[in-house]
Write an enzyme that holds these catalytic residues in place. Structure first.
Site, PDB file in Angstrom:
ATOM      1  N   ASP A 283      -0.003  -3.030   3.671  1.00 43.40           N
ATOM      2  CA  ASP A 283       0.961  -3.570   2.708  1.00 43.40           C
ATOM      3  C   ASP A 283       0.321  -4.820   2.079  1.00 43.40           C
ATOM      4  OD1 ASP A 283       3.180  -4.052   1.149  1.00 43.40           O
ATOM      5  OD2 ASP A 283       4.623  -3.787   2.757  1.00 43.40           O
TER       6      ASP A 283
HETATM    7  C1  BGC Z   1       6.209  -4.020  -0.309  1.00 44.43           C
HETATM    8  C2  BGC Z   1       5.814  -2.566  -0.392  1.00 44.43           C
HETATM    9  C3  BGC Z   1       5.319  -2.245  -1.767  1.00 44.43           C
HETATM   10  C4  BGC Z   1       4.169  -3.175  -2.126  1.00 44.43           C
HETATM   11  C5  BGC Z   1       3.564  -2.893  -3.472  1.00 44.43           C
HETATM   12  C6  BGC Z   1       5.139  -4.942  -0.855  1.00 44.43           C
HETATM   13  O1  BGC Z   1       5.634  -6.235  -0.984  1.00 44.43           O
HETATM   14  O2  BGC Z   1       6.501  -4.360   1.035  1.00 44.43           O
HETATM   15  O3  BGC Z   1       6.903  -1.761  -0.054  1.00 44.43           O
HETATM   16  O4  BGC Z   1       4.909  -0.908  -1.828  1.00 44.43           O
HETATM   17  O5  BGC Z   1       4.667  -4.507  -2.104  1.00 44.43           O
HETATM   18  O6  BGC Z   1       4.406  -3.203  -4.505  1.00 44.43           O
END
Ligand code: BGC
Length: 764
Positions: A283
């Protein structure tokens, strides 16, 4: 077996093995291709493939192009048009040494340009065709904008509604979330992730993110192995079994070890036990965060831990680029470990069909849409249909709904005319001005047959600190605009409208940012400004219909007393306003059922229907001391899992099991008659729950095992049958063996999880 059957069996076995052969051949070809490419790559090019960057202000485009041409970026996310992505792909396949294509990802969660209801709402439809429509339509729209991968589905089980990301998942139940997650993957990827209209799915957030302590985002998760295996892990597994090409690894730690550095999670469980063959992605910034988790001394150690544990792609994190060269040189990270990660990234690109044609989804410039937001690119009909199915009717005293399209209707509330809020969080490329608000929908539905008086009535909240918080990320285009009038003046205006009306509709709840990443709450109540409005409206004595908008269960004890009808509409997307009007006026008969328990108050949390049996359960009707309860308020949920009303009335009768015993390997049938006893055609969801009454460990009081959504004409009845076999009875015991134990089982059917009919049988 007769000859014909034998012949049939042989033919089917032969075609099965032919299919397996072709699959094995395809895999061989892919592996050979990737191995060959790996051999030609320099170490720097390999490390470059592991870098996934966000397109945004952090890096200007000329620099991005340079980095790509130098082989230092493998993919990007957040660039969402063909014309944005084309130059990036050009830089890779025309200017880089090995011409390895880029891939483009995006958070396509509940729609791309057409925004469908939020995931929690989709789950309330209990309608797999509707779910399939959402996945497929989203993939068609996003792939037409040059996107190859989505960071979805999000299948984190959520049992603590304080967590803002409850809105992003499919609710509290393992079985329902697993089914929906698998369906989403199949619909995103369709026949093959390589198809030009497919998106590769990346299931997230692996693992257990929904169980963050206290419902506070990014917090730790501590969980017993049985609970993990039984309740929280199956949805990820279901998505992987459905073919998800990617897995996004969670930000939280799992029993003390951050998921991002968790070798057990990514290697033992995911790859060895589950046989996952795709790509893992961290993530956002999660590798750097290993230092703050307190498991890595510095960035160097963080990069080392992450790659060794099994993170292939690093999302918006520069540590792989900075640290891997040194770690490889010192031998702390082996060539093999680097190659394993690169292999998966190249493999995913192969599976997305990008080596065949890097412009598969980007297409040619001459065919780019002149206006990416053109109305003709939207799928409004599908959005309206799905949105209607996701609405849940919670209350309907004296059958006040459906309303007639006549007289005067007062429409009030801060969410009555709120285009941004309609879309909910993670609204991808959705455009607020294209969403139909409740006000728009109502006006269109009544035309000139009824008068609509509109007044805002209150701000979403009067707490300016909260407004600042919600607007923090978007200060150029504030999400929450504050009406500067005094609260009393706004209420007065609304009350005036109510007094002139035959019925009052109040659109109240949360702004979309309140149910979002990083938006955890300590209260589940409707903010005070809106509660004051509701009380003032109630005092007018006019019939009061609440149209709720929110992304989590709310504590609605007071509203339940005050309102005549409550329609839970979540954040219902681009066509939300039309769908809501359809239900309010009876052009559509609501059939949604809650996919998550609504508690009475925040103090009851966690509250979920499938809790374990305990020694001193609270017995309704016999309160007394020394049973499990909170003494200040009634026990149990306000609205249970699986609950939702309709304009029709349904009754169950004649519940029977085909047998009182079941042999391992055998089957038995549960059957029940469901009758529509009303004058209206309607749909309902017949739910099957099973309890293992006595086992080697305490088991849940019930668990959803199957359901059927049925359409019944007025007065019609149908026999609904469910087949039960040993697989429905299996669970993970304390040794983590997955098996069914002989003994008594209780089977329950109902139209929600609480009001059930019960029968038992014995597993021999
Ligand atoms: C979130 C994810 C997301 C990623 C990309 C992160 O802050 O936890 O769920 O896919 O950002 O946008």
């Amino acid at each position: 077996m007769n000859k014909l059957c034998l012949l049939g069996l042989l033919v089917s076995l032969a075609s099965h093995s032919a299919f397996a052969d072709t699959q094995a051949d395809a895999l061989k070809q892919k592996n050979a291709f990737v191995s060959d490419l790996l051999k030609q790559m320099t170490e720097a090019e390999k490390i470059g493939q592991l870098r996934l960057i966000s397109i945004g202000p952090e890096m200007p485009q000329p620099q991005i192009l340079k980095e790509i041409a130098a082989g230092r970026i493998g993919g990007t996310f957040n660039s969402i048009t063909r014309s944005e992505n084309r130059p990036l792909q050009d830089a890779a396949v025309k200017n880089s040494r090995l011409k390895i294509p880029m891939f483009f990802a995006y958070d396509v969660i509940h729609g791309h340009r057409t925004i469908f209801p939020i995931s929690l709402a989709l789950a309330s439809s209990w309608d797999m065709d509707a779910i399939a429509t959402v996945g497929r339509t989203s993939a068609i729209e996003a792939s037409a904008d040059g996107i190859d991968m989505t960071f979805a589905p999000m299948v984190d089980i959520a049992r603590d509604p304080r967590w803002g990301r409850t809105s992003e998942g499919f609710g509290e139940d393992t079985y329902l979330v697993s089914r929906i997650g698998a369906q989403m993957v199949k619909s995103f990827q369709d026949q093959s992730a390589a198809s030009p209209t497919s998106l590769m799915a990346s299931v997230k957030h692996f693992a257990l993110y929904g169980a963050v302590e206290g419902g506070r985002d990014y917090n730790t998760v501590d969980m017993s192995p049985t609970k993990m295996y039984q309740d929280y892990l199956p949805p990820y597994r279901a998505a992987i079994d459905a073919g998800a090409g990617g897995v996004m690894v969670a930000l939280n730690s799992v029993n003390g070890i951050p998921a991002t550095s968790n070798t057990w999670l990514m290697q033992d469980l995911l790859r060895k036990d589950w046989g996952f063959k795709g790509v893992t992605v961290s993530d956002h910034g999660a590798i750097t965060e290993l230092v703050r988790h307190g498991v890595a001394r510095d960035g160097r150690e963080a990069a080392k831990l992450a790659i060794k544990a099994g993170i292939d792609l690093s999302m918006n994190d520069s540590l792989y680029g900075q640290e891997l060269p040194g770690l490889l040189k010192s031998g702390e990270v082996s060539q093999q470990e680097l190659d394993n990660a690169v292999r998966e990234v190249l493999g995913a690109k192969y599976d997305m069909g990008l080596f065949d044609n890097p412009y598969r989804r980007i297409g040619v410039a001459s065919e780019d849409p002149a206006d990416t937001n053109a109305e003709s690119r939207l799928h409004r009909e599908a959005a309206r249909d799905v949105a209607r199915k996701s609405l849940v009717l919670l209350e309907n005293r004296n059958q006040i709904l459906p309303l007639k399209k006549q007289g005067t209707i007062a429409l009030v509330g801060p969410l009555a005319d709120a285009p941004i809020d309609m879309m909910g969080s993670w609204a991808a490329a959705g455009v607020p001005r294209q969403s139909v608000t409740v006000h728009d929908g109502l006006r269109k539905a009544v035309g000139d047959r009824a008068r609509i008086l509109y007044a805002k009535g209150a701000n979403v909240t009067d707490d300016l600190k909260i407004v600042d918080y919600l607007n923090f990320l978007n200060f150029n285009h504030p999400e929450v605009e504050v009406d500067p009038r005094p609260a009393a003046a706004m209420i007065e205006e609304a009350v005036k409208a109510a007094r002139q009306a035959d019925v009052v509709i109040a659109a109240v709840g949360e702004s979309r940012g309140m149910s979002h990443e990083s938006s955890s709450r300590t209260s589940l109540e409707i903010p005070a400004s809106q509660r004051a409005l509701i009380t003032a409206l109630k005092a007018t004595g006019k019939p009061l219909v609440l149209v709720l908008m929110n992304g989590r269960p709310l504590a609605l004890s007071r509203e339940r007393e005050e309102a005549d009808a409550i329609l839970e509409t979540w954040f219902s997307g681009t066509e939300g306003g039309n769908a809501i009007a359809d239900v309010l006026f009876g052009d559509y008969n609501p059939s949604g059922k809650l996919a998550i328990t609504f508690p009475r108050s925040v103090g009851q949390i966690p509250m979920y229907y499938n809790h374990l049996s305990i020694g001193r359960p609270y017995t309704p009707g016999k309160p007394g001391n020394y049973t499990s309860q909170y003494f200040e308020e009634p026990n149990g949920p306000l609205y249970p899992f699986g609950y939702g009303l309709s304009y029709s009335r349904f009754e169950l009768s004649g519940f029977a099991l085909s047998n009182k015993t079941l042999n391992k390997g055998g089957k038995l049938e549960a059957s029940v008659i469901v009758k529509n006893t009303s004058q209206r055609d309607g749909e309902t969801v017949v739910q099957l729950y099973i309890q293992d009454v006595t086992a080697s460990m305490s088991r849940p009081v019930k668990e959803l095992k199957n359901f059927q959504k049925v359409l019944l004409k007025a007065g019609e009845s149908k026999v609904i049958k469910f087949s039960i076999d040993e697989n429905d009875l299996k669970f993970y015991n304390t040794q983590l063996q997955y098996a069914a134990e002989p003994g008594e089982f209780s089977v329950q059917v109902g139209l929600d999880s609480q009001a059930v009919e019960q029968q038992s049988f014995e597993l021999l």
